[in-house]
Motif scaffolding. Structure first.
Motif, PDB file in Angstrom:
ATOM      1  N   ASN A  91     -45.175 -90.127  31.348  1.00  0.00           N
ATOM      2  CA  ASN A  91     -44.501 -90.435  30.087  1.00  0.00           C
ATOM      3  C   ASN A  91     -43.204 -91.173  30.388  1.00  0.00           C
ATOM      4  OD1 ASN A  91     -46.271 -89.066  28.190  1.00  0.00           O
ATOM      5  ND2 ASN A  91     -45.507 -87.156  29.057  1.00  0.00           N
ATOM      6  N   TYR A  92     -42.934 -92.166  29.554  1.00  0.00           N
ATOM      7  CA  TYR A  92     -41.703 -92.941  29.683  1.00  0.00           C
ATOM      8  C   TYR A  92     -40.548 -92.218  28.999  1.00  0.00           C
ATOM      9  CZ  TYR A  92     -38.441 -96.804  28.619  1.00  0.00           C
ATOM     10  OH  TYR A  92     -37.342 -97.613  28.487  1.00  0.00           O
ATOM     11  N   ASN A 128     -50.915 -86.209  29.736  1.00  0.00           N
ATOM     12  CA  ASN A 128     -49.505 -86.535  29.470  1.00  0.00           C
ATOM     13  C   ASN A 128     -48.975 -85.817  28.242  1.00  0.00           C
ATOM     14  OD1 ASN A 128     -51.055 -88.402  27.665  1.00  0.00           O
ATOM     15  ND2 ASN A 128     -48.976 -88.866  27.022  1.00  0.00           N
ATOM     16  N   ASN A 129     -49.894 -85.281  27.419  1.00  0.00           N
ATOM     17  CA  ASN A 129     -49.444 -84.726  26.125  1.00  0.00           C
ATOM     18  C   ASN A 129     -49.344 -83.213  26.127  1.00  0.00           C
ATOM     19  OD1 ASN A 129     -52.311 -84.388  26.201  1.00  0.00           O
ATOM     20  ND2 ASN A 129     -52.263 -83.969  24.007  1.00  0.00           N
ATOM     21  N   ILE A 130     -49.480 -82.586  27.300  1.00  0.00           N
ATOM     22  CA  ILE A 130     -49.438 -81.112  27.319  1.00  0.00           C
ATOM     23  C   ILE A 130     -48.390 -80.631  28.319  1.00  0.00           C
ATOM     24  CG2 ILE A 130     -51.403 -80.948  28.942  1.00  0.00           C
ATOM     25  CD1 ILE A 130     -52.230 -78.372  27.360  1.00  0.00           C
ATOM     26  N   PHE A 131     -47.579 -79.671  27.888  1.00  0.00           N
ATOM     27  CA  PHE A 131     -46.553 -79.027  28.723  1.00  0.00           C
ATOM     28  C   PHE A 131     -47.251 -78.330  29.890  1.00  0.00           C
ATOM     29  CE2 PHE A 131     -43.573 -75.114  28.651  1.00  0.00           C
ATOM     30  CZ  PHE A 131     -42.675 -75.685  29.533  1.00  0.00           C
ATOM     31  N   ASP A 182     -54.438 -98.414  23.318  1.00  0.00           N
ATOM     32  CA  ASP A 182     -54.209 -97.442  22.236  1.00  0.00           C
ATOM     33  C   ASP A 182     -53.558 -96.152  22.727  1.00  0.00           C
ATOM     34  OD1 ASP A 182     -55.301 -99.183  20.447  1.00  0.00           O
ATOM     35  OD2 ASP A 182     -57.222 -98.144  20.263  1.00  0.00           O
ATOM     36  N   SER A 183     -53.189 -96.099  24.002  1.00  0.00           N
ATOM     37  CA  SER A 183     -52.679 -94.828  24.533  1.00  0.00           C
ATOM     38  C   SER A 183     -51.283 -94.492  23.999  1.00  0.00           C
ATOM     39  CB  SER A 183     -52.695 -94.820  26.067  1.00  0.00           C
ATOM     40  OG  SER A 183     -51.893 -95.852  26.582  1.00  0.00           O
ATOM     41  N   TRP A 184     -50.668 -95.434  23.250  1.00  0.00           N
ATOM     42  CA  TRP A 184     -49.410 -95.107  22.559  1.00  0.00           C
ATOM     43  C   TRP A 184     -49.627 -93.934  21.598  1.00  0.00           C
ATOM     44  CZ3 TRP A 184     -49.610 -95.268  17.308  1.00  0.00           C
ATOM     45  CH2 TRP A 184     -50.633 -96.020  16.723  1.00  0.00           C
ATOM     46  N   GLN A 185     -50.890 -93.760  21.139  1.00  0.00           N
ATOM     47  CA  GLN A 185     -51.186 -92.686  20.174  1.00  0.00           C
ATOM     48  C   GLN A 185     -50.956 -91.298  20.755  1.00  0.00           C
ATOM     49  OE1 GLN A 185     -54.899 -93.985  17.498  1.00  0.00           O
ATOM     50  NE2 GLN A 185     -55.346 -93.985  19.676  1.00  0.00           N
ATOM     51  N   GLN A 186     -50.873 -91.187  22.092  1.00  0.00           N
ATOM     52  CA  GLN A 186     -50.638 -89.892  22.716  1.00  0.00           C
ATOM     53  C   GLN A 186     -49.322 -89.869  23.497  1.00  0.00           C
ATOM     54  OE1 GLN A 186     -54.511 -90.467  24.862  1.00  0.00           O
ATOM     55  NE2 GLN A 186     -53.506 -89.426  26.543  1.00  0.00           N
ATOM     56  N   ALA A 187     -48.467 -90.878  23.278  1.00  0.00           N
ATOM     57  CA  ALA A 187     -47.211 -90.981  24.028  1.00  0.00           C
ATOM     58  C   ALA A 187     -46.184 -89.968  23.515  1.00  0.00           C
ATOM     59  CB  ALA A 187     -46.658 -92.405  23.924  1.00  0.00           C
ATOM     60  N   PRO A 191     -47.722 -87.123  17.230  1.00  0.00           N
ATOM     61  CA  PRO A 191     -48.187 -85.804  16.769  1.00  0.00           C
ATOM     62  C   PRO A 191     -49.032 -85.039  17.793  1.00  0.00           C
ATOM     63  CG  PRO A 191     -48.413 -87.411  15.004  1.00  0.00           C
ATOM     64  CD  PRO A 191     -48.017 -88.183  16.232  1.00  0.00           C
ATOM     65  N   VAL A 192     -49.736 -85.748  18.668  1.00  0.00           N
ATOM     66  CA  VAL A 192     -50.592 -85.036  19.628  1.00  0.00           C
ATOM     67  C   VAL A 192     -49.830 -84.608  20.885  1.00  0.00           C
ATOM     68  CG1 VAL A 192     -51.502 -86.900  21.119  1.00  0.00           C
ATOM     69  CG2 VAL A 192     -53.035 -85.042  20.353  1.00  0.00           C
ATOM     70  N   TRP A 193     -48.604 -85.038  20.993  1.00  0.00           N
ATOM     71  CA  TRP A 193     -47.793 -84.758  22.194  1.00  0.00           C
ATOM     72  C   TRP A 193     -47.113 -83.393  22.062  1.00  0.00           C
ATOM     73  CZ3 TRP A 193     -42.507 -84.291  23.519  1.00  0.00           C
ATOM     74  CH2 TRP A 193     -42.215 -84.465  24.877  1.00  0.00           C
TER      75      TRP A 193
END
Ligand SMILES: NC(=O)c1ccc[n+]([C@@H]2O[C@H](COP(=O)([O-])OP(=O)(O)OC[C@H]3O[C@@H](n4cnc5c(N)ncnc54)[C@H](OP(=O)(O)O)[C@@H]3O)[C@@H](O)[C@H]2O)c1
Length: 222
Positions: A91-92, A128-131, A182-187, A191-193
């Motif tokens: 993640n940036y 990238n979207n999960i702690f 389209d991976s910006w959708q999980q950046a 909402p999915v992050w």
């Protein structure tokens, strides 16, 4: 059994490594400081774990997990990653990575930026979207009713299939979130992050099923 190479062995890398070991895979860890600094982690993970310089970890992996700060992308070993399926967890964050104009302007996703440095790899965005603490605690067997889902994005169907098989083996199911563009959708901040798996303050997390992950992806705006 799959051999999974790791470039980066911090919070998220070592958690994926632990789940991979529990699932019966072989792992090769690496970091920026050298394999000797990973001796304790390797000892803890057992005989199917080892550590090596990053280029060797990349060469050894059937799948290679790149799990570093985005600012480290220019230092990645491109040659041994050619032709490899690469999982990008990164993640940036400008506060850590400094400002990167293509990412600030959103003309590229961070995974597309990564692909620019390792152009012959097949990059799949995942994890990238999960702690990292939720990733550890929410892993479930395939038959569990409360299995959680993770979005994956990538341009190579075979690489996505390999990553899906790996993720399935370590306790999660996947939602196909489209191509790397389209991976910006999980950046970060979408909402999915993070949110579907519960607050960071609850280390156990909460399971997030397929419908929740699909709805969160659909709710993303750029
Ligand atoms: N923490 C989370 O819950 C989480 C969740 C999802 C995604 N992410 C993302 O995943 C990435 C890794 O996060 P993290 O929390 O695991 O970070 P971290 O704990 O700070 O670990 C970063 C790892 O990258 C290594 N590294 C840095 N530069 C390198 C290089 N040039 N070559 C090889 N290894 C290098 C570091 O090695 P040294 O220690 O030797 O420098 C360290 O092992 C980040 O982009 C982050 O945003 C994090």
């Amino acid at each position: 059994m799959t051999t999974v190479g790791f470039i980066g062995s911090g919070s998220i890398g070592s958690t994926i490594a632990r789940l991979a070991i529990e699932a019966g895979h072989r792992i090769v860890l690496s970091n920026s400081r050298g394999p000797e600094t990973l001796a304790d982690t390797v000892a803890e993970l057992g005989p199917r774990a080892s550590a090596a310089p990053s280029g060797e970890a990349a060469a050894a992996g059937d799948i290679v997990v790149v799990t570093v700060p985005v600012k480290a992308f220019p230092n990645l070993p491109a040659a041994p990653l050619a032709g490899k399926t690469v999982i990008d967890t990164c993640n940036y964050g400008p506060e850590r990575d400094g400002h990167i104009p293509e990412l600030d302007s959103k003309s590229l996703t961070s995974s597309e930026l990564l692909l620019g440095y390792i152009p012959d790899a097949m990059v799949v965005k995942a994890f990238n979207n999960i702690f990292f603490k939720h990733l550890l605690s929410l892993a479930r067997p395939a038959e569990a009713a409360d299995r959680s889902y993770l979005p994956i994005a990538g341009d190579s169907a075979p690489a996505k299939a390999a990553v899906t098989e790996f993720i399935e083996s370590i306790g999660y199911s996947v939602v196909d979130a489209g191509p790397l563009a389209d991976s910006w959708q999980q950046a970060t901040g979408t909402p999915v992050w993070g949110t579907p798996y519960g607050p960071f303050s609850n280390q156990k997390g909460q399971p997030a099923g397929e419908d929740a992950i699909r709805a969160a992806l659909a709710a993303a705006t750029r």
